[in-house]
Each structure stands twice: as C-alpha cells, then as structure tokens.
Design an enzyme around this catalytic site. Structure first.
Site, PDB file in Angstrom:
ATOM      1  N   ASP A   1       0.870  -1.169   0.000  1.00  0.00           N
ATOM      2  CA  ASP A   1       0.000   0.000   0.000  1.00  0.00           C
ATOM      3  C   ASP A   1       0.909   1.222   0.000  1.00  0.00           C
ATOM      4  O   ASP A   1       2.102   1.117   0.295  1.00  0.00           O
ATOM      5  CB  ASP A   1      -0.892  -0.006   1.253  1.00  0.00           C
ATOM      6  N   SER A   2       0.337   2.372  -0.291  1.00  0.00           N
ATOM      7  CA  SER A   2       1.116   3.603  -0.211  1.00  0.00           C
ATOM      8  C   SER A   2       1.545   3.869   1.237  1.00  0.00           C
ATOM      9  O   SER A   2       2.474   4.629   1.466  1.00  0.00           O
ATOM     10  CB  SER A   2       0.285   4.772  -0.732  1.00  0.00           C
TER      11      SER A   2
ATOM     12  N   TYR B   1      -0.335   8.487  -2.573  1.00  0.00           N
ATOM     13  CA  TYR B   1      -0.369   8.182  -3.997  1.00  0.00           C
ATOM     14  C   TYR B   1      -1.555   8.896  -4.666  1.00  0.00           C
ATOM     15  O   TYR B   1      -1.512   9.213  -5.837  1.00  0.00           O
ATOM     16  CB  TYR B   1      -0.532   6.669  -4.215  1.00  0.00           C
TER      17      TYR B   1
ATOM     18  N   CYS C   1      -3.754  -0.965  -2.072  1.00  0.00           N
ATOM     19  CA  CYS C   1      -3.997   0.448  -2.359  1.00  0.00           C
ATOM     20  C   CYS C   1      -4.982   0.582  -3.523  1.00  0.00           C
ATOM     21  O   CYS C   1      -4.729   0.079  -4.623  1.00  0.00           O
ATOM     22  CB  CYS C   1      -2.669   1.115  -2.704  1.00  0.00           C
ATOM     23  N   ASN C   2      -6.091   1.276  -3.281  1.00  0.00           N
ATOM     24  CA  ASN C   2      -7.087   1.468  -4.350  1.00  0.00           C
ATOM     25  C   ASN C   2      -6.527   2.304  -5.484  1.00  0.00           C
ATOM     26  O   ASN C   2      -6.829   2.071  -6.645  1.00  0.00           O
ATOM     27  CB  ASN C   2      -8.314   2.182  -3.784  1.00  0.00           C
ATOM     28  N   THR C   3      -5.696   3.299  -5.144  1.00  0.00           N
ATOM     29  CA  THR C   3      -5.126   4.159  -6.176  1.00  0.00           C
ATOM     30  C   THR C   3      -4.208   3.339  -7.085  1.00  0.00           C
ATOM     31  O   THR C   3      -4.301   3.416  -8.320  1.00  0.00           O
ATOM     32  CB  THR C   3      -4.342   5.314  -5.505  1.00  0.00           C
TER      33      THR C   3
ATOM     34  N   GLU D   1      -5.571   9.601   9.172  1.00  0.00           N
ATOM     35  CA  GLU D   1      -4.176   9.568   9.636  1.00  0.00           C
ATOM     36  C   GLU D   1      -4.041  10.322  10.957  1.00  0.00           C
ATOM     37  O   GLU D   1      -3.242   9.972  11.808  1.00  0.00           O
ATOM     38  CB  GLU D   1      -3.250  10.190   8.585  1.00  0.00           C
TER      39      GLU D   1
ATOM     40  N   CYS E   1     -11.081   3.267  -1.021  1.00  0.00           N
ATOM     41  CA  CYS E   1      -9.812   3.737  -0.457  1.00  0.00           C
ATOM     42  C   CYS E   1      -9.533   2.946   0.819  1.00  0.00           C
ATOM     43  O   CYS E   1     -10.455   2.652   1.590  1.00  0.00           O
ATOM     44  CB  CYS E   1      -9.911   5.231  -0.128  1.00  0.00           C
ATOM     45  N   THR E   2      -8.258   2.641   1.011  1.00  0.00           N
ATOM     46  CA  THR E   2      -7.850   1.840   2.172  1.00  0.00           C
ATOM     47  C   THR E   2      -8.284   2.437   3.513  1.00  0.00           C
ATOM     48  O   THR E   2      -8.507   1.715   4.481  1.00  0.00           O
ATOM     49  CB  THR E   2      -6.313   1.741   2.221  1.00  0.00           C
ATOM     50  N   HIS E   3      -8.355   3.776   3.555  1.00  0.00           N
ATOM     51  CA  HIS E   3      -8.596   4.434   4.844  1.00  0.00           C
ATOM     52  C   HIS E   3     -10.074   4.498   5.230  1.00  0.00           C
ATOM     53  O   HIS E   3     -10.398   4.687   6.402  1.00  0.00           O
ATOM     54  CB  HIS E   3      -8.042   5.864   4.811  1.00  0.00           C
TER      55      HIS E   3
END
Ligand code: DGL
Length: 295
Positions: free
Chosen positions: A19-20, A51, A82-84, A161, A193-195
C-alpha cells in the site's frame, strides 16, 4: 564420517501486500480474520504517501518499485491493497510478474453488484482513483444498466491519519462530500480507499440505513482467502509444510509512526517494523545518466 549440514526449515511462502502507507492494514486485518495461518509480508511506501494526489505515471512507477521489493520474498501472490495503485497500475503490475497479482477493484465490484437493488451505485476514493474511472469501467462492463455517481474525497485520508475518526469535523466533511451523491438516490456506496473502512460508522451515519457500504479491503481479503483455500500448496513450502506463519512489516520511512498508528488499522499491536534502504531511488543519478547519454 560425513558432516551433516544443519537443516533450517524454510518459512511458508508469504502473501505479499503493499500500500502507499498504513491503510492497507485494514485489508491485512480482514485477511487474518479469514485465513489466520497466512504468512504476510507487507510494504508501506510511507516515504512517498500519498499516492492519491500523484500523476498516473508516478503511481505506476512507484507501484512497480513496491512490487520489485516484495518479489525478493518469493511471495505466492501479491495483493495491491492500495485502491489508487489498483486503479492505475494493476495492468502494469500483472504484466511484470509470473504470479497472481490481485487488486481491490474486482472483488468490490462483485460485492456492489450483489448489493444494489435500484442499480444506482456511488464510488468514493482519492483524486487519482476517481480520475482513473477504473471502478466505473469495471462496473459498466458487468452491468451496463447501472447509474454511477463518483466523488473524490481527498480530506478523508488525512483525517484518518490524524485519528479524527469519530469527530465532528469528519462528520461535517462527510456531509459535504456525500450529500450530493446521496441526493442521486444511490443504495450502494463503494468505499474505494484503504482508509475509509475506519470511517465506516461516520459514513453509515451520514448515508443512512438504506445505503450499503462496500468495504473494498474486506471484500478483497475474502477473495484472497478463497484463493488460498483453493490452492493450499501455493503458500506451503514443500519442505516445511508445518512451518509457523509469520508477519513482517516494512516501510520506506518513519517506522515508529507506522508502528504506533498501525495498531488502529490492524486492531492489534504490529510488533517491530523494518525501515528499508532508500538507496535504490537515485533519481538525481538517472538525470545525470540522461545528460551524459544526450551529450
Ligand atoms: N492507499 C490509498 C488508496 O487506497 C490512500 C492513501 C494515498 O493517497 O496514498 O487509494
């Protein structure tokens, strides 16, 4: 008398995840819940996060560099959490290796198609994910009658974050982003998105009970667990079938922050996190080479 060489049992072949940064741990958590015996080697590219605001060329190059690092562990499979990176670099990553590379889009699309009743689906993600149109393309390939509404939500990543999970500011930002999508009458929302899984309760509160939220990491973890079950030989080393599973975490910058925040994403302490050498990114050297070549 012949000398016996000590036999050290090779560890099981791991599943490699990248992942980023830290967000991919939401997928790892879901994978360990479904397949607790899996050995995992994780790389978070914390030096180059985010990213989601970068160009396609940069995202692809960085993703290929993450892949190159992880191939050193001879993984049975590579998972692009990572989705991006999944939206933009997956074709290049698949072309680059001779083993399965799994992104997050397909499993999320399958889950969204299963969930929607009124055929109106929303997609949220980073600016790069939404710009790529990757989710939309895949959804429409599967079902051309869908109505899709997408929106980039760049403030969600820094809020997570920062640990502002159940926070009034986050709720206000969520209304700002989601209200126009919800006004289109969607009944399913892909959290691309991961978050975003960490914001599930806030997002569910804003979206209301009639909207199904699709957790891309959890859906992908279920797909990976199914694949592992279907081919158990891929991850067990032939000479060490009983070797214990292991978890290794690597980052490209500030391991202490990853260690501290990682517990929130993984739902348990991570243990030590290893910082990788950055000496393989000599961008200035590349420029010098190019100048010499052109002289
Ligand atoms: N991991 C990214 C994603 O899932 C979010 C963070 C970033 O922008 O790098 O799209």
């Amino acid at each position: 008398m012949t000398e016996r060489t000590p036999v050290t049992a090779p560890a099981p072949r791991p599943v490699a995840v990248f992942d980023s940064g830290i967000g991919g741990l939401t997928l790892v958590k879901a994978l360990l819940e479904r397949a607790p015996d899996t050995s995992i080697v994780y790389f978070g590219d914390t030096a180059r996060l985010p990213y989601g605001s970068k160009s396609d060329a940069t995202i692809e190059r960085q993703s290929l560099e993450c892949l190159r690092f992880l191939l050193g562990f001879d993984p049975a499979m590579v998972v692009v959490a990572c989705n991006t990176a999944s939206s933009i670099a997956l074709p290049a990553l698949v072309r680059a290796v001779d083993r399965p590379v799994v992104g997050v889009i397909d499993a999320a699309v399958t889950a969204a198609l299963r969930a929607t009743r009124n055929r109106r689906v929303g997609i949220i993600g980073t600016a790069a994910t939404i710009r790529s149109g990757g989710y939309e393309r895949r959804l429409l390939e599967q079902a051309a009658d869908l109505t899709l509404v997408s929106r980039a939500c760049p403030l969600f990543v820094p809020l997570v974050e920062e640990g502002w999970i159940d926070h009034d500011v986050t709720r206000q930002v969520a209304h700002e982003y989601l209200d126009p999508i919800l006004a289109q009458g969607i009944d399913t929302l892909i959290l691309g998105c991961t978050h975003y899984p960490l914001l599930k309760s806030v997002l569910a509160g804003v979206a209301g009970p009639d909207v199904t939220l699709i957790d891309t990491g959890a859906e992908t973890a279920a797909e990976v667990a199914d694949r592992l079950r279907a081919s158990p030989d891929a991850t067990s080393h032939p000479r060490a079938p009983a070797a214990a599973p292991s978890l290794h975490f690597f980052v490209s910058d500030v391991p202490s922050r990853f260690e501290d925040n990682g517990a929130r994403f993984l739902g348990r302490p991570l243990g030590p996190v290893t910082l990788v050498e950055q000496s393989d990114v000599p961008w200035y050297a590349r420029r010098l080479d190019a100048t010499k070549g052109g002289a």
